[in-house]
Scaffold this motif. Structure first.
Motif, PDB file in Angstrom:
ATOM      1  N   CYS A  62       1.109  -0.819   0.303  1.00  0.00           N
ATOM      2  CA  CYS A  62      -0.203   0.449   0.026  1.00  0.00           C
ATOM      3  C   CYS A  62       0.946   0.975   0.047  1.00  0.00           C
ATOM      4  N   ASP A  63       2.207   1.094   1.147  1.00  0.00           N
ATOM      5  CA  ASP A  63       3.153   2.321   1.123  1.00  0.00           C
ATOM      6  C   ASP A  63       3.872   2.862  -0.126  1.00  0.00           C
ATOM      7  N   CYS A  76      -7.403  -2.292   1.323  1.00  0.00           N
ATOM      8  CA  CYS A  76      -6.036  -2.865  -0.248  1.00  0.00           C
ATOM      9  C   CYS A  76      -6.006  -2.591  -1.939  1.00  0.00           C
ATOM     10  N   VAL A  77      -7.151  -3.876  -1.128  1.00  0.00           N
ATOM     11  CA  VAL A  77      -7.893  -4.983  -2.490  1.00  0.00           C
ATOM     12  C   VAL A  77      -8.621  -3.901  -2.996  1.00  0.00           C
ATOM     13  N   SER A  78      -9.719  -3.748  -2.309  1.00  0.00           N
ATOM     14  CA  SER A  78     -10.583  -2.875  -3.055  1.00  0.00           C
ATOM     15  C   SER A  78     -10.113  -1.163  -4.118  1.00  0.00           C
ATOM     16  N   MET A  79      -8.621  -1.182  -3.748  1.00  0.00           N
ATOM     17  CA  MET A  79      -7.909  -0.113  -3.947  1.00  0.00           C
ATOM     18  C   MET A  79      -7.051  -0.521  -4.866  1.00  0.00           C
ATOM     19  N   GLY A  80      -7.058  -1.527  -5.441  1.00  0.00           N
ATOM     20  CA  GLY A  80      -6.110  -2.230  -6.408  1.00  0.00           C
ATOM     21  C   GLY A  80      -3.894  -2.078  -5.991  1.00  0.00           C
ATOM     22  N   THR A  81      -4.474  -1.348  -4.262  1.00  0.00           N
ATOM     23  CA  THR A  81      -2.993  -1.591  -4.096  1.00  0.00           C
ATOM     24  C   THR A  81      -2.181  -3.107  -3.392  1.00  0.00           C
ATOM     25  N   ASN A  82      -3.098  -3.882  -2.964  1.00  0.00           N
ATOM     26  CA  ASN A  82      -2.181  -4.738  -3.110  1.00  0.00           C
ATOM     27  C   ASN A  82      -1.892  -5.494  -3.357  1.00  0.00           C
ATOM     28  N   ARG A  83      -0.737  -5.489  -4.206  1.00  0.00           N
ATOM     29  CA  ARG A  83       0.423  -6.162  -5.096  1.00  0.00           C
ATOM     30  C   ARG A  83       1.091  -4.854  -5.890  1.00  0.00           C
ATOM     31  N   THR A  84       2.782  -4.921  -5.803  1.00  0.00           N
ATOM     32  CA  THR A  84       3.554  -4.251  -6.255  1.00  0.00           C
ATOM     33  C   THR A  84       4.426  -5.502  -6.757  1.00  0.00           C
ATOM     34  N   GLU A  85       4.564  -4.824  -8.105  1.00  0.00           N
ATOM     35  CA  GLU A  85       5.432  -6.432  -9.235  1.00  0.00           C
ATOM     36  C   GLU A  85       7.059  -5.195  -8.992  1.00  0.00           C
ATOM     37  N   ASP A  86       7.465  -4.379  -8.628  1.00  0.00           N
ATOM     38  CA  ASP A  86       8.475  -3.723  -8.716  1.00  0.00           C
ATOM     39  C   ASP A  86       8.658  -1.993  -8.320  1.00  0.00           C
ATOM     40  N   CYS A 134      -4.886   1.556   2.919  1.00  0.00           N
ATOM     41  CA  CYS A 134      -4.176   1.311   3.475  1.00  0.00           C
ATOM     42  C   CYS A 134      -4.587   1.642   5.308  1.00  0.00           C
ATOM     43  N   GLY A 135      -5.871   1.533   5.398  1.00  0.00           N
ATOM     44  CA  GLY A 135      -6.736   1.772   6.409  1.00  0.00           C
ATOM     45  C   GLY A 135      -6.422   2.241   7.646  1.00  0.00           C
ATOM     46  N   ARG A 136      -4.692   3.210   8.120  1.00  0.00           N
ATOM     47  CA  ARG A 136      -4.630   3.716   9.281  1.00  0.00           C
ATOM     48  C   ARG A 136      -5.575   4.967   9.632  1.00  0.00           C
TER      49      ARG A 136
END
Lengths: 338, 340
Positions: A98-99, A144-154, A309-311
């Protein structure tokens, strides 16, 4: 290239990294939480794996290295101005997916926002490298899944999943291969862990009409929100700042200019010369923040600012849930359509 | 049946003599006011079996089970055993109930266990002090409160223990939002001000309530590692000279506070007027008689206060003096003039 490392092997890698980089990672600060004998997870510089908090979501984000809460930009006296020194050694930042996505938003604001590049930001940014902390499970309030940030490839040197006391690394940066090989790490098949579902789900409407501004849904927050701004200060994408000119008290000819974090929820943010204040009501501030995160930013750059991130939900003393606000906006938009 | 009972023995055994002839009330000690559910059930059982099915909550966070027949004492004591063991109260002979009643139940507010403002674990300290001083028949009242709000009304006790935290400031995390300044002013004493965008704490004015820490959105304010205490001395209610306790120490440590309390019992042994009614005197009245200096000779024995601790130079108590006058009509502001 994948590796599985024991704690001592991982520490050896960190020790090797430390020779070239400062390591910046989430740290559990004992007793430094808000309440007596409670802890808080804040980013700080570390030297070994035992200092890094791998099992909790950090309460405050990595952004503090890039946009310090309080940063002296330059010193001034009479006709002379001197830019403040910064630690310009290279640094490695440990952060979650997320970050990593939040980093893209900060870059957008400070580097790719019209013709101007923020040089103070860039100076720090150019020295940063990243290590992705894999998420083996979702935390409280994450969406994060809803916001499409759960995965980072590079965009990172390597990823690390902390599982059962060992460290599973997926190395992306070939220049570090020797370091890992020297640590005695066992080769293995590793990919960065990521979550595919969260307990919290949001639906961001594709188009948010201006009529939402006048919706009654904001009124609730006039009373519920206490305008403490904690949501902004823990947010990895909130990037507002304000300026302070401080004239030293024993010689008013000498002073410094600082920029400090600012929050659109805290009193004073929309105050203008002459004392006018554009968003007095806390519900109006909530509207402004929300629409910036899920509408206005997108209108300009094509993607949402909020990374899920829900912080903000974690920290709110009044149990106001931002994810719930997103869903309320969604419901209001749908209601308007029908 | 011949009714011949040594009531003094009953009282020492924590049974109240009732105005109803033939009845007593069992006083259950609950240090810090925290009781486990099993013990609470036992209180209910005793009330149903030996009382009239009612239970009084006492002012000092204990229970009083009324309307117990005087001859049921031994049976009630047997039933009390579970509570005494669960609450960890010191005892003489198992099965014989509470061995003393003079030193009152140590009271505690919810403290850090629940309260966002609590500066230390009040319940734990109350239980620790109880272990240290009980059983004892001297009439001593002690209360622990988590912060300067004093929800436990500790200033009405001989020893009022108030939690403090020394706010730690990291200017690098401060954005100058001034919420600490606002809340310190509104909810506390107004010890904070802004100089050049950063916060300055008036260390003399600061009472260590921790409000700044609670409201700081960035963790620029955090709590000190050490738990500190303010000690209020010799407050009391009563007929003759009710008064609030006076400041004795601030920024004191737990060990010193405990030592002072323990030492006070030696002072009581030395100066208690055995001719007093039921050989019971509030410590405050004894100090009024001997002078504070004499009291402190005992109380401060072997006490080594920490480097941060401040001690009052002189202590003067105020309060009402009903033994001197109870006159309202001649007081300075004569509302009653209107009638005359």
């Amino acid at each position: 290239m994948g590796y599985t490392l024991t704690r001592s092997e991982f520490d050896q890698v960190l020790e090797g990294l430390s020779e070239k980089y400062r390591l910046y990672a989430p740290v559990l600060k004992k007793g430094q939480g808000r309440f007596t004998d409670t802890d808080v997870v804040i980013y700080d510089f570390v030297y070994s794996s035992s200092e890094i908090e791998f099992e909790k979501k950090s309460d405050y984000s990595f952004k503090e290295i890039l946009t310090p809460l309080s940063q002296t930009l330059f010193f001034f006296t009479e006709n002379v101005i001197k830019e403040a020194d910064i630690d310009d050694s290279e640094a490695v930042v440990f952060l979650r997916s997320c970050d990593m996505h939040a980093l893209k938003r900060l870059d957008q604001i400070y580097l790719h926002n019209g013709s101007h590049v923020d040089s103070f930001y860039k100076k720090i940014r150019d020295k940063l490298h990243f290590v992705l902390i894999g998420c083996t499970s979702s935390f409280q309030d994450c969406f994060c899944v809803s916001m499409g940030t759960n995965r980072t490839e590079d965009g990172y040197l390597f990823s690390v999943n902390y599982v059962d006391g060992h460290y599973d690394v997926d190395l992306k940066d070939a220049s570090l291969e020797e370091l890992f090989a020297d640590s005695g790490a066992a080769a293995g098949d590793v990919t960065a862990a990521y979550v595919t579902e969260n307990e919290v789900e949001v639906h961001v409407p594709e188009e948010i009409p201006n009529s939402v501004i006048g919706s009654d849904l904001w009124k609730e927050y006039d009373k519920r929100c206490v305008a403490c701004g904690r949501c902004n200060l823990v947010c990895p994408t909130c990037s507002c700042f304000t300026m302070q000119d401080a004239y030293y008290t024993d010689n008013g000819k000498v002073g410094e200019r600082r920029r400090v974090g600012a929050s659109c929820m805290i009193d004073g943010y929309s105050t203008v010369a002459g004392g006018g204040e554009y968003r007095k009501k806390h519900g109006e501030r909530m509207r402004f923040k929300t629409l910036h995160k899920i509408s206005d930013f997108r209108k300009r750059y094509g993607y949402d600012m909020c990374v899920g991130c829900g912080r903000c939900d974690d920290v709110c003393p009044e149990y106001i849930s931002f994810s719930n606000i997103i869903n309320k906006v969604d419901a209001a938009v749908k209601e308007g359509e029908s | 049946m011949i009714r011949d009972y040594d009531m003094k023995d009953y009282k020492r055994n924590a049974f109240r003599q009732s105005k109803h002839r033939g009845e007593i009330a069992s006083r259950v000690r609950v240090p810090g006011g925290r009781i486990d559910a099993e013990s609470l059930m036992r209180v209910v059982e005793i009330a149903e079996k030996y009382g009239d099915g009612t239970v009084n909550l006492t002012n000092r966070q204990g229970f009083e089970i009324p309307h117990i027949r005087i001859e049921d004492r031994d049976k009630v004591n047997e039933e009390l055993q579970l509570i005494i063991e669960n609450t960890g109260v010191n005892q003489g002979e198992p099965g014989e109930g509470y061995p003393a009643s003079g030193t009152r139940n140590v009271v505690a507010c919810p403290g850090q266990d629940l309260c966002p403002f609590g500066c230390y674990d009040t319940k734990e300290l109350a239980q620790k002090i109880d272990k240290m001083i009980f059983p004892n028949n001297h009439h001593v009242k002690i209360a622990c409160t988590g912060c300067s709000n004093d929800c436990a009304h500790v200033r009405l006790n001989d020893f009022g223990i108030i939690g403090q935290t020394e706010p730690q400031y990291d200017p690098n995390r401060c954005i100058g939002c001034e919420q600490c300044v606002k809340y310190c002013s509104k909810r506390s004493v107004g010890a904070l001000s802004v100089v050049n965008g950063k916060i300055v704490r008036d260390t003399n004015k600061c009472i260590g309530c921790g409000v700044c820490v609670n409201y700081c959105p960035t963790r620029a304010w955090t709590r000190s590692k050490e738990h500190y205490f303010r000690l209020e001395l010799m407050g009391r209610t009563g007929k003759k000279n009710p008064r609030l306790g006076e400041d004795f120490l601030k920024w004191a440590d737990e060990e010193s506070i405990c030592k002072i309390i323990k030492n006070t019992y030696d002072y009581l042994d030395a100066y208690l007027d055995m001719a007093a009614v039921e050989s019971k005197e509030h410590i405050g009245y004894i100090i009024d008689r001997t002078g504070v200096e004499e009291y402190l000779k005992y109380a401060m024995k072997d006490v080594e206060l920490g480097p941060k601790c401040e001690m009052a130079g002189r202590i003067y108590w105020g309060g009402k003096r009903y033994d001197q006058t109870n006159e309202l009509r001649k007081s300075m502001f004569r509302f009653s003039d209107r009638e005359e």
